[in-house]
Design a protein around this motif. Structure first.
Motif, PDB file in Angstrom:
ATOM      1  N   ALA A  71     -37.941 -28.398  22.587  1.00 31.48           N
ATOM      2  CA  ALA A  71     -38.520 -27.000  22.303  1.00 31.48           C
ATOM      3  C   ALA A  71     -37.555 -26.144  21.315  1.00 31.48           C
ATOM      4  O   ALA A  71     -36.435 -26.647  21.444  1.00 31.48           O
ATOM      5  CB  ALA A  71     -38.705 -26.315  23.695  1.00 31.48           C
ATOM      6  N   PRO A  72     -37.778 -25.096  20.921  1.00 26.50           N
ATOM      7  CA  PRO A  72     -37.038 -24.377  19.975  1.00 26.50           C
ATOM      8  C   PRO A  72     -35.969 -23.439  20.905  1.00 26.50           C
ATOM      9  O   PRO A  72     -35.061 -22.893  20.373  1.00 26.50           O
ATOM     10  CB  PRO A  72     -37.775 -23.171  19.216  1.00 26.50           C
ATOM     11  CG  PRO A  72     -39.134 -23.164  20.049  1.00 26.50           C
ATOM     12  CD  PRO A  72     -39.231 -24.469  20.670  1.00 26.50           C
ATOM     13  N   ILE A  73     -36.216 -23.459  22.157  1.00 24.89           N
ATOM     14  CA  ILE A  73     -35.243 -22.721  23.053  1.00 24.89           C
ATOM     15  C   ILE A  73     -34.747 -23.925  24.101  1.00 24.89           C
ATOM     16  O   ILE A  73     -35.473 -24.626  24.517  1.00 24.89           O
ATOM     17  CB  ILE A  73     -35.883 -21.467  23.749  1.00 24.89           C
ATOM     18  CG1 ILE A  73     -34.805 -20.570  23.991  1.00 24.89           C
ATOM     19  CG2 ILE A  73     -37.001 -21.973  24.666  1.00 24.89           C
ATOM     20  CD1 ILE A  73     -34.121 -19.634  23.178  1.00 24.89           C
ATOM     21  N   LEU A 122     -38.439 -15.491  24.976  1.00 23.18           N
ATOM     22  CA  LEU A 122     -39.293 -15.680  26.325  1.00 23.18           C
ATOM     23  C   LEU A 122     -40.585 -16.074  26.108  1.00 23.18           C
ATOM     24  O   LEU A 122     -40.938 -16.991  26.716  1.00 23.18           O
ATOM     25  CB  LEU A 122     -39.273 -14.328  27.141  1.00 23.18           C
ATOM     26  CG  LEU A 122     -39.919 -14.235  28.340  1.00 23.18           C
ATOM     27  CD1 LEU A 122     -39.229 -15.167  29.304  1.00 23.18           C
ATOM     28  CD2 LEU A 122     -40.315 -12.981  28.979  1.00 23.18           C
ATOM     29  N   GLY A 123     -41.262 -15.892  25.125  1.00 24.52           N
ATOM     30  CA  GLY A 123     -42.495 -16.522  24.534  1.00 24.52           C
ATOM     31  C   GLY A 123     -42.316 -17.999  24.178  1.00 24.52           C
ATOM     32  O   GLY A 123     -43.297 -18.766  24.697  1.00 24.52           O
ATOM     33  N   GLN A 124     -41.560 -18.171  23.570  1.00 19.30           N
ATOM     34  CA  GLN A 124     -41.075 -19.811  23.350  1.00 19.30           C
ATOM     35  C   GLN A 124     -40.796 -20.420  24.501  1.00 19.30           C
ATOM     36  O   GLN A 124     -41.147 -21.704  24.771  1.00 19.30           O
ATOM     37  CB  GLN A 124     -39.836 -19.853  22.273  1.00 19.30           C
ATOM     38  CG  GLN A 124     -40.069 -19.392  20.838  1.00 19.30           C
ATOM     39  CD  GLN A 124     -39.051 -19.153  20.017  1.00 19.30           C
ATOM     40  OE1 GLN A 124     -38.035 -19.276  20.621  1.00 19.30           O
ATOM     41  NE2 GLN A 124     -39.130 -19.161  18.738  1.00 19.30           N
ATOM     42  N   PRO A 212     -31.816 -15.547  19.421  1.00 21.35           N
ATOM     43  CA  PRO A 212     -31.567 -16.223  21.093  1.00 21.35           C
ATOM     44  C   PRO A 212     -31.158 -17.626  20.714  1.00 21.35           C
ATOM     45  O   PRO A 212     -32.364 -18.279  20.044  1.00 21.35           O
ATOM     46  CB  PRO A 212     -32.893 -15.802  21.700  1.00 21.35           C
ATOM     47  CG  PRO A 212     -33.244 -14.457  21.099  1.00 21.35           C
ATOM     48  CD  PRO A 212     -32.811 -14.672  19.714  1.00 21.35           C
ATOM     49  N   LEU A 213     -30.519 -18.320  21.475  1.00 29.80           N
ATOM     50  CA  LEU A 213     -30.527 -19.796  21.372  1.00 29.80           C
ATOM     51  C   LEU A 213     -30.575 -20.538  22.674  1.00 29.80           C
ATOM     52  O   LEU A 213     -31.224 -21.596  22.427  1.00 29.80           O
ATOM     53  CB  LEU A 213     -29.024 -19.944  21.243  1.00 29.80           C
ATOM     54  CG  LEU A 213     -28.067 -19.438  19.767  1.00 29.80           C
ATOM     55  CD1 LEU A 213     -26.781 -19.555  19.722  1.00 29.80           C
ATOM     56  CD2 LEU A 213     -29.012 -20.017  18.780  1.00 29.80           C
ATOM     57  N   ALA A 214     -30.418 -20.103  23.832  1.00 32.02           N
ATOM     58  CA  ALA A 214     -30.663 -20.545  24.910  1.00 32.02           C
ATOM     59  C   ALA A 214     -30.841 -19.586  26.100  1.00 32.02           C
ATOM     60  O   ALA A 214     -30.247 -18.464  26.183  1.00 32.02           O
ATOM     61  CB  ALA A 214     -29.493 -21.561  25.282  1.00 32.02           C
TER      62      ALA A 214
END
Length: 340
Positions: A71-73, A122-124, A212-214
């Protein structure tokens, strides 16, 4: 208290420990940044009064972190103890070590661009969790975010004696909203895998791009309602000192919607404004109940701090109420637009 440096040595973090320093302002667990000659980590002493089954927290984290691998996050990976386990038990506490992820935390949003970046993240996260069956996770905090549970806690505290004059206005505020408070849980929304504590300071941002990274602080990963996450994220990022930043809230919600729309139900979409109202009200009830119980759950720096926190959350609740009609209209406009 057991020495954090000595505890760190019992985890499989390469190198010799050269520095251990307190990290963050968390209200539940103790947290330290660890630096060795070869690596970095984040050491946490889990609050046994809040998390009596820490092994379940770690099991949830392993499932979710593996699921989000592409995932991107992301979430921080647990670093095993030298004996191969997830935890070190010492001094009556369970300790864990997580990988140290790059990035910074923000104490406040700078503008609507920051708010949109947070909402998108948060959506990711929710998109990444959409196909993870919530029954695979332990419910590590039964009753968490359930208003019936928190109102019952408050009622038990109030049953012990007469209400103080300084508490009476807060009780009146709660009673006027008691019926509404449980509507979100009674709406028949689907159970999902949630972060559970998506506060602004639980996100790591790139210091240059402010992307945002994580997401960190994974103790509350569990089955629940995504709208609990949404409402709490808006509360922490768009409500300061009892004031509601309407424009930033819309930016956050719009970005979350554009990411999460493909995996949301119509019912979830319809109840978003209610979640924005409900989460600060819920936290106000929790702070007040903990104050009356003698500050057993949340860390405090002085007697009465939880009471002050409750007042600020109820002031935020009232501010959201004053803009409730406009929030409903703008959310309908936003959520009628195409998603990604």
């Amino acid at each position: 208290m057991t020495d954090p440096a000595a505890i760190t040595a019992r985890f499989a973090l390469p190198g010799r420990v050269v520095a251990v320093a307190p990290l963050g302002q968390g209200l539940i667990n103790g947290t330290w940044r660890v630096v060795t000659t070869e690596a970095r980590g984040v050491l946490q002493r889990l609050n046994s009064a809040v998390f009596p089954r820490p092994e379940r927290i770690m099991a949830n984290l392993r499932i979710v972190s593996r699921h989000l691998a592409a995932a991107p996050i992301r979430l921080p990976r647990p670093i095993p103890a030298v004996d191969g386990g997830d935890l070190v038990v010492s001094g009556g506490h369970a300790w864990r070590l997580l990988e140290h992820l790059p990035g910074i935390t923000l104490t406040a949003l700078r503008d609507s661009h920051d708010a949109a970046a947070l909402g998108r993240s948060l959506g990711q996260l929710h998109r990444g969790l959409a196909d993870l069956e919530p029954s695979r996770l332990y419910d590590t905090l039964p009753g968490f975010h359930e208003m019936v549970h928190y109102l019952a806690q408050l009622d038990r505290q109030l049953a012990d004696g007469p209400v103080d004059v300084e508490i009476a206005p807060l009780i009146e505020f709660i009673e006027a909203r008691r019926v509404r408070a449980s509507a979100l849980e009674e709406a028949g929304l689907p159970r999902r895998v949630i972060h559970g504590d998506p506060k602004l300071d639980n996100v790591l941002f790139d210091p240059r791009s402010r992307t945002p990274l994580a997401w960190i602080d994974p103790d509350t990963l569990k089955p629940g309602l995504w709208l609990w996450d949404v409402g709490d994220c808006v509360r922490s990022a768009c409500g300061a000192a009892g004031r509601f930043d309407f424009e930033r809230a819309l930016a956050l919600l719009g970005a979350w919607w554009r990411e999460a729309r493909p995996v949301l139900t119509r019912a979830e979409r319809a109840w978003v404004p209610e979640a924005v109202w409900r989460l600060p009200f819920e936290l106000g009830v929790r702070f007040l109940a903990d104050h009356l119980a003698g500050d057993r759950y949340f860390k405090v720096g002085y007697r009465g701090e939880n009471l002050d926190r409750a007042r600020r959350q109820f002031a935020l609740t009232a501010a959201i109420e004053r803009q409730g009609g406009e929030l409903e209209r703008e959310w309908r406009r936003l959520s009628a637009a195409p998603g990604r």
